[in-house]
Write an enzyme that holds these catalytic residues in place. Structure first.
Site, mmCIF file in Angstrom:
data_model
loop_
_atom_site.group_PDB
_atom_site.id
_atom_site.type_symbol
_atom_site.label_atom_id
_atom_site.label_comp_id
_atom_site.label_asym_id
_atom_site.label_seq_id
_atom_site.Cartn_x
_atom_site.Cartn_y
_atom_site.Cartn_z
ATOM 1 N N ARG A 4 -9.320 -11.674 -3.544
ATOM 2 C CA ARG A 4 -10.221 -10.146 -3.915
ATOM 3 C C ARG A 4 -9.437 -10.261 -5.325
ATOM 4 N NH1 ARG A 4 -7.458 -8.017 0.537
ATOM 5 N NH2 ARG A 4 -5.908 -8.772 1.946
ATOM 6 N N TYR A 50 0.712 -1.515 -0.080
ATOM 7 C CA TYR A 50 -0.198 -0.243 0.323
ATOM 8 C C TYR A 50 0.885 1.140 -0.405
ATOM 9 C CZ TYR A 50 -3.349 -3.513 0.996
ATOM 10 O OH TYR A 50 -4.527 -4.200 0.876
ATOM 11 N N HIS A 67 -9.252 1.289 -6.122
ATOM 12 C CA HIS A 67 -7.558 0.730 -5.142
ATOM 13 C C HIS A 67 -6.118 0.518 -5.240
ATOM 14 C CE1 HIS A 67 -11.222 -2.208 -4.313
ATOM 15 N NE2 HIS A 67 -11.575 -2.399 -5.260
#
Length: 144
Positions: free
Chosen positions: A111, A22, A100
């Protein structure tokens, strides 16, 4: 043009959680970046975050009642199973882009499927925080 950015569960942990996936920027840095870039694009951008599904649904409803022109949503893990968020997005009929940070299609099998994306005009995945900027540009061009 008024855009609502909604971030779902665990996005408040940006800069703490799985930096290799991330990124290192913390949540507030990402939000500041989104707002600055939105201003450059001539957009009024308001950002919200919740770890609670019902609050996210309330944000979506508020976007309708407060006459937002578009929504950018990162539903987090709710992407994969929240029919309630899907229904809320379908119900308000506001142009929405799903974002995302990571490429959900290169991650764990669970996912890969988004139940919320079919309620959106498009999905942007895998470009980090720049995905939000791509979404703002997409909405600006789509809504005109």
């Amino acid at each position: 043009m008024k855009i609502m950015v909604i971030n779902g569960p665990n996005l408040n942990l940006l800069g703490i959680r799985e930096k290799e996936i991330y990124g290192a920027k913390d949540f507030n840095q990402v939000i500041d970046y989104i707002k600055e870039e939105g201003k450059e694009l001539g957009l009024e951008v308001n950002c919200f975050q919740s770890n609670i599904e019902g609050e996210i649904i309330n944000f979506i409803h508020n976007a309708y009642f407060e006459k937002y022109d578009g929504i950018i949503i990162n539903p987090g893990a709710y992407t994969h199973y929240s029919i309630a968020i899907y229904d809320a997005l379908k119900g308000v009929e506001i142009p929405t882009v799903e974002v995302h940070l990571s490429n959900i299609h290169k991650r764990e099998e669970f996912r890969h499927k988004s139940v919320t994306a079919p309620a959106c005009i498009g999905q942007i995945s895998g470009f980090g925080e720049y995905g939000y900027i791509m979404a703002m540009n997409a909405l600006k061009n789509k809504i005109k």
